[in-house]
Design an enzyme around this catalytic site. Structure first.
Site, PDB file in Angstrom:
ATOM      1  N   ASP A  50       0.823 -10.149  -3.874  1.00 53.01           N
ATOM      2  CA  ASP A  50       0.476 -10.179  -2.442  1.00 53.01           C
ATOM      3  C   ASP A  50      -1.035 -10.327  -2.280  1.00 53.01           C
ATOM      4  O   ASP A  50      -1.536 -10.489  -1.155  1.00 53.01           O
ATOM      5  CB  ASP A  50       1.038  -8.971  -1.678  1.00 53.01           C
ATOM      6  N   SER A  51      -1.765 -10.366  -3.394  1.00 57.41           N
ATOM      7  CA  SER A  51      -3.178 -10.758  -3.354  1.00 57.41           C
ATOM      8  C   SER A  51      -3.325 -12.156  -2.765  1.00 57.41           C
ATOM      9  O   SER A  51      -4.420 -12.554  -2.367  1.00 57.41           O
ATOM     10  CB  SER A  51      -3.798 -10.708  -4.762  1.00 57.41           C
ATOM     11  N   GLU A 188      -3.264  -0.073 -12.467  1.00 52.44           N
ATOM     12  CA  GLU A 188      -4.496  -0.679 -11.940  1.00 52.44           C
ATOM     13  C   GLU A 188      -5.600   0.364 -11.745  1.00 52.44           C
ATOM     14  O   GLU A 188      -5.377   1.467 -11.214  1.00 52.44           O
ATOM     15  CB  GLU A 188      -4.202  -1.376 -10.597  1.00 52.44           C
TER      16      GLU A 188
HETATM   17  O1  KIV Z   1      -1.179  -8.738  -5.831  1.00 57.85           O
HETATM   18  C1  KIV Z   1      -1.596  -8.846  -6.988  1.00 57.85           C
HETATM   19  O2  KIV Z   1      -2.118  -9.882  -7.375  1.00 57.85           O
HETATM   20  C2  KIV Z   1      -1.432  -7.686  -7.866  1.00 57.85           C
HETATM   21  C3  KIV Z   1      -2.213  -7.532  -9.133  1.00 57.85           C
HETATM   22  C4  KIV Z   1      -1.532  -6.687 -10.137  1.00 57.85           C
HETATM   23  C5  KIV Z   1      -2.928  -8.610  -9.752  1.00 57.85           C
HETATM   24  O3  KIV Z   1      -0.681  -6.828  -7.547  1.00 57.85           O
END
Ligand code: KIV
Length: 274
Positions: A50-51, A188
């Protein structure tokens, strides 16, 4: 071989799970088909994170990302890949209200995209939901430590495990996620010793981001590690400088168009043929 049998076998959740303590998992994010195609031969696990909201859509955080956005990007990534396991993030507000809500939305993601798994940010309260999904044959990846969907409540993206209480909470999240049946866990924004402790404690492989090489693999946002932006998180090593390369390319193109000196189709064709 039947017409339905693909020539390349995709990695499955059990394949990923079997990598615990073994060959490290190579993981990156992708949001579109061309990027997925580029990553696929090198990656075990592609996350449609969701990034995407921040990296592609210019949002300030991931809160505004919707299920429809995730499905659209998930479909594109599935079209561009055929070997890596593709996991799609469940966005904020798509799984927290109830186990049933989570099941309906996760099933929709699997059915509409054809992806192999979904990821949820797994505070302890989400463990019950993970169990409900896993028992109903939905492969789930957990996400503990820094949870970007908590950014509003926490006043930003905050690393975790800096004091004893926070450390104990992250460990508790990881154990709850593991025991609930997640087949892998993203860890994370935690220090190396906590990453090691989590990885040694849980049965699922851990995939670190800003969490050192003490996990069972690493994931980064592809655009960050390829240097597409001025700013990247401090823990990200840049493996290329795409921003500079693209700026130089666009500048050269603009100069040629303005000077009407760009090559015509025949010249381009000849030059490309060598
Ligand atoms: O949304 C994302 O990209 C993530 C990370 C673990 C890279 O959750």
């Amino acid at each position: 071989m039947s017409a339905q049998t693909p020539s390349v076998k995709r990695l499955t959740p059990p394949d990923i799970r079997a990598r615990k303590g073994g060959e490290p998992l190579v993981c990156l994010t992708a949001y579109d088909a061309p990027m997925a195609k580029l990553l696929d031969p090198h990656c075990d696990f592609i996350l449609v994170g969701d990034s995407v909201g921040m990296v592609v859509h210019g949002l300030p955080n991931t809160i505004g990302v919707t299920l429809d956005m995730m499905i659209l990007h998930g479909q594109a990534v599935m079209r561009g890949s055929d070997r890596a396991l593709v996991c799609v993030d469940m966005p904020f507000s798509s799984y927290e209200r109830s186990k049933e809500q989570a099941f309906d939305n996760a099933a929709r993601v699997l059915q509409d995209t054809g992806c192999q798994a979904v990821k949820v940010e797994s505070g302890v309260y989400v463990a019950e939901t993970i169990r409900y999904l896993a028992e109903r044959a939905i492969p789930v990846v957990g996400h503990v430590g820094l949870r970007p969907q908590a950014a509003l409540a926490e006043g930003g993206f905050k690393a975790k495990g800096r004091d004893d209480a926070s450390r104990a909470r992250v460990l508790e999240e990881a154990i709850a996620t593991d025991e609930a049946g997640a087949f892998a866990i993203v860890v994370e924004g935690v220090a190396e010793d906590l990453a090691r402790e989590i990885s040694e404690t849980v049965k699922a492989p851990t995939i670190g981001i800003g969490a050192s090489a003490r996990c069972d693999g690493q994931i980064l946002v592809t655009q960050d590690m390829m240097g597409l932006f001025d700013w990247t998180p401090r823990f990200v090593k840049r493996y290329a400088d795409l921003k500079t390369a693209m700026e130089a390319g666009v500048e050269a193109y603009a100069a040629e168009v303005r000077a009407r000196s760009f090559p015509g189709p025949d010249q381009v064709y000849k030059a490309r043929k060598g």
